[in-house]
Design an enzyme around this catalytic site. Structure first.
Site, PDB file in Angstrom:
ATOM      1  N   ASN A   1      42.574  52.472  18.744  1.00  0.00           N
ATOM      2  CA  ASN A   1      42.145  51.100  18.440  1.00  0.00           C
ATOM      3  C   ASN A   1      43.225  50.301  17.718  1.00  0.00           C
ATOM      4  O   ASN A   1      43.489  49.155  18.069  1.00  0.00           O
ATOM      5  CB  ASN A   1      40.856  51.125  17.615  1.00  0.00           C
TER       6      ASN A   1
ATOM      7  N   THR B   1      48.814   2.711  36.085  1.00  0.00           N
ATOM      8  CA  THR B   1      47.549   3.057  35.433  1.00  0.00           C
ATOM      9  C   THR B   1      46.497   2.981  36.543  1.00  0.00           C
ATOM     10  O   THR B   1      46.623   2.148  37.450  1.00  0.00           O
ATOM     11  CB  THR B   1      47.188   2.083  34.289  1.00  0.00           C
ATOM     12  N   HIS B   2      45.534   3.869  36.512  1.00  0.00           N
ATOM     13  CA  HIS B   2      44.546   3.972  37.602  1.00  0.00           C
ATOM     14  C   HIS B   2      45.227   4.202  38.951  1.00  0.00           C
ATOM     15  O   HIS B   2      44.681   3.831  39.981  1.00  0.00           O
ATOM     16  CB  HIS B   2      43.663   2.726  37.691  1.00  0.00           C
TER      17      HIS B   2
ATOM     18  N   SER C   1      55.975  23.189  58.528  1.00  0.00           N
ATOM     19  CA  SER C   1      54.689  23.559  59.103  1.00  0.00           C
ATOM     20  C   SER C   1      54.939  24.342  60.376  1.00  0.00           C
ATOM     21  O   SER C   1      55.908  24.108  61.082  1.00  0.00           O
ATOM     22  CB  SER C   1      53.894  22.291  59.407  1.00  0.00           C
TER      23      SER C   1
ATOM     24  N   LYS D   1      57.125  18.077  59.369  1.00  0.00           N
ATOM     25  CA  LYS D   1      56.646  18.219  57.988  1.00  0.00           C
ATOM     26  C   LYS D   1      57.585  18.976  57.066  1.00  0.00           C
ATOM     27  O   LYS D   1      58.268  19.897  57.454  1.00  0.00           O
ATOM     28  CB  LYS D   1      55.273  18.908  57.987  1.00  0.00           C
TER      29      LYS D   1
ATOM     30  N   ASN E   1      56.661  20.472  53.348  1.00  0.00           N
ATOM     31  CA  ASN E   1      55.558  20.551  52.382  1.00  0.00           C
ATOM     32  C   ASN E   1      56.060  20.925  50.993  1.00  0.00           C
ATOM     33  O   ASN E   1      56.867  21.838  50.869  1.00  0.00           O
ATOM     34  CB  ASN E   1      54.544  21.591  52.848  1.00  0.00           C
TER      35      ASN E   1
ATOM     36  N   GLU F   1      52.829  22.273  44.543  1.00  0.00           N
ATOM     37  CA  GLU F   1      51.406  22.497  44.865  1.00  0.00           C
ATOM     38  C   GLU F   1      50.908  23.799  44.243  1.00  0.00           C
ATOM     39  O   GLU F   1      49.798  23.877  43.709  1.00  0.00           O
ATOM     40  CB  GLU F   1      51.205  22.566  46.380  1.00  0.00           C
TER      41      GLU F   1
ATOM     42  N   TYR G   1      35.910  47.650  17.384  1.00  0.00           N
ATOM     43  CA  TYR G   1      36.348  47.797  18.769  1.00  0.00           C
ATOM     44  C   TYR G   1      35.155  48.052  19.686  1.00  0.00           C
ATOM     45  O   TYR G   1      34.239  48.804  19.356  1.00  0.00           O
ATOM     46  CB  TYR G   1      37.357  48.950  18.908  1.00  0.00           C
TER      47      TYR G   1
ATOM     48  N   GLN H   1      38.935  46.072  26.492  1.00  0.00           N
ATOM     49  CA  GLN H   1      39.955  46.493  27.459  1.00  0.00           C
ATOM     50  C   GLN H   1      40.185  45.397  28.518  1.00  0.00           C
ATOM     51  O   GLN H   1      41.239  45.336  29.133  1.00  0.00           O
ATOM     52  CB  GLN H   1      39.515  47.798  28.129  1.00  0.00           C
TER      53      GLN H   1
HETATM   54  N1  ARG Z   1      42.549  51.362  26.866  1.00  0.00           N
HETATM   55  C1  ARG Z   1      41.867  50.941  25.700  1.00  0.00           C
HETATM   56  C2  ARG Z   1      41.839  49.411  25.642  1.00  0.00           C
HETATM   57  O1  ARG Z   1      42.630  48.828  26.276  1.00  0.00           O
HETATM   58  C3  ARG Z   1      42.510  51.467  24.479  1.00  0.00           C
HETATM   59  C4  ARG Z   1      41.618  51.551  23.305  1.00  0.00           C
HETATM   60  C5  ARG Z   1      40.569  52.559  23.556  1.00  0.00           C
HETATM   61  N2  ARG Z   1      39.829  52.893  22.381  1.00  0.00           N
HETATM   62  C6  ARG Z   1      38.687  53.567  22.467  1.00  0.00           C
HETATM   63  N3  ARG Z   1      38.090  53.836  21.383  1.00  0.00           N
HETATM   64  N4  ARG Z   1      38.178  53.934  23.626  1.00  0.00           N
HETATM   65  O2  ARG Z   1      41.065  48.808  24.984  1.00  0.00           O
END
Ligand code: ARG
Length: 470
Positions: free
Chosen positions: A113, A158-159, A280, A286, A288, A293, A320, A325
């Site tokens: 974590n 403008t506009h 094109s 053309k 493009n 874009e 966490y 993830q």
């Molecule tokens: N792959 C996990 C993530 O990106 C790492 C952290 C995972 N921690 C856990 N307690 N499972 O969040």
């Protein structure tokens, strides 16, 4: 795989279902943080050794093993394994395979974590540094075009209706300022990102006697984060980045949209360089404007990443959660996209061909100096509202009789007001109109010249003394 391969396998008796393993895994996209993961692990190990938590020999082995892994990854020999879930466990497992027990001691006083939060912050800080360089180049490209073709005069709109004539350089400098603020937002984000969560452990800290200032310094962070829960639970830095990236993409999309419009036959103000356009497959005539874009179109996905990240975090209880993830793909995609679009635009701009004649013709046909005629009367003490009305009638007559303001004789002007004198014939020209707008920030050539010089100085002072984030 056997359950012993999983670093957390001790508590589990059944194999992870293959489908679950695939869904659970993030390694396919988080492996791009391998360098940050290795740097973070080396810093953590150095600190553990200094605090006497692991031995000096273990530290040496860990550093040697991690550098070997770095080489394996960079030479594409590393075996990434989905069943090992993420970049952290892939690298740690390989380390244990290479150096045994010393490798198994690395994770002392650490959790994935705080590890992932550290890696992601480091990754983003490094990315922002690259992005800043690219924004400098983009602003440099704007100045380059402004110096080359900036004295062309086009209608300001403008506009999307022709409004008043402006210097092309003035128009480009408007974007210079937008990108300057974008840069400031990224720098601001970097300031808050630049604190180390390492040492927060799983959420509550750890009984080991850590030196968190040491790991923060080794990794280039300004200081350790103050609260261990906050350290592992928030991704506000990623939200801030994608917000800033979204706004920058919106600015880029407006410039791109103008390039698309201007390169159409209807405007024909610019021609996009061949390298940035395509033909094109069916219509031979053309050309493009694909790159503008695409930049315009990609603004949508960056905004999507921002919304996605915020939504992921909304109502999540501390600390966490696996939901988090989902932060990575959104952040990486936004980060890659904004960098690509900045680079593409910086390369495209110097390759545009400016058609100052078409710009000028649009001014002449567009009554863009009508305000100047009204100002002329107002300066001769006609109340502005009355002056506006008189010139409205004059323009209406021009439209009926298919005339332009610059083709009128003094007698024709005087049909609408006897205040007009010979000097109106000068005042009504596009050049006079531009030259008259001398208010600070206005489009008069003298103002634009000093704005260009000032912008160039700002850019140069930055690119010469590039400050580190935070
Ligand atoms: N792959 C996990 C993530 O990106 C790492 C952290 C995972 N921690 C856990 N307690 N499972 O969040």
């Amino acid at each position: 795989m056997s359950k012993s391969h999983r670093t957390w396998g001790g508590r589990f008796s059944e194999e992870t279902d293959a489908f679950v393993a695939r869904l659970n895994a993030s390694v396919s996209y988080d492996k791009r943080m391998y360098a940050e993961d290795i740097d973070g692990s080396k810093a953590h190990a150095s600190m553990l050794a200094k605090q006497g938590i692991i031995s000096g020999e273990d530290l040496q082995e860990i550093h040697r093993g991690l550098e070997q892994i770095r080489r394996e990854i960079e030479s594409d020999e590393f075996q990434w394994r989905t069943e090992l879930e993420d970049v952290h466990m892939n690298i740690e497992s390989r380390l244990i395979e290479l150096i045994g027990d010393a490798g198994a001691r690395l994770h002392t006083a650490r959790s994935r974590n705080d590890q992932v939060a550290t890696d992601l912050r480091l990754w983003l800080l490094r990315h922002i540094e690259r992005l800043k360089g690219s924004i400098d180049a983009l602003q440099g490209a704007l100045l380059q075009v402004a110096r080359q073709d900036g004295d062309a005069i086009l209608p300001g709109y403008t506009h999307l209706q022709r409004a008043q004539p402006i210097l092309f350089a003035h128009h480009l400098l408007a974007y210079f300022e937008m990108f300057e603020r974008d840069l400031g937002r990224f720098e601001d984000c970097a300031k808050r990102c630049n604190e180390s969560p390492l040492g927060s452990a799983a959420l509550a800290g750890t009984p080991f006697d850590l030196d968190r200032t040491m790991t923060a310094e080794l990794l280039g962070f300004r200081q350790p984060m103050k609260n261990s829960l906050d350290g592992v639970a928030d991704r506000d830095f990623a939200v801030e980045f994608t917000a800033a990236a979204s706004l920058m993409m919106i600015h880029l999309s407006r410039l791109s949209e103008e390039l698309v419009l201007w390169s159409s036959q209807e405007f024909a103000f610019v021609e996009i360089g061949d390298a940035f356009a395509t033909g094109s497959s069916i219509m031979p005539q053309k050309k493009n404007p694909d790159i503008p874009e695409l930049v315009r179109g990609k603004s949508g996905r960056v905004l999507g990443s921002f919304v996605s990240l915020l939504t992921t975090l909304k109502s999540l209880p501390l600390a966490y959660n696996k939901d988090m993830q989902e932060d990575k793909e959104a952040l990486f995609d936004a980060a890659d996209t904004v960098l690509d679009c900045v680079d593409a635009t910086a390369r495209l701009l110097p390759a545009i061909k400016v058609n100052s004649n078409a710009m000028r013709a649009a001014c002449d046909a567009g009554f863009v100096t009508a305000t100047d005629v009204a100002d002329y009367l107002a300066q001769k003490s006609v109340p502005f509202r009355q002056a506006h009305h008189i010139v409205g009638g004059l323009v209406g007559w021009c439209i009926e009789t298919n005339r332009t303001l610059t083709s009128l004789s003094l007698d024709e002007f005087r049909r609408f007001s006897d205040i007009f004198e010979a000097d109106i014939l000068d005042a009504v020209t596009v050049e006079a109109s531009v030259a008259a707008r001398t208010s600070p920030g206005g489009t008069a050539p003298s103002r634009v010249q000093s704005a260009l010089d000032e912008a160039a100085r700002r850019l140069a002072s930055r690119t010469q003394s590039d400050p580190s984030p935070g």
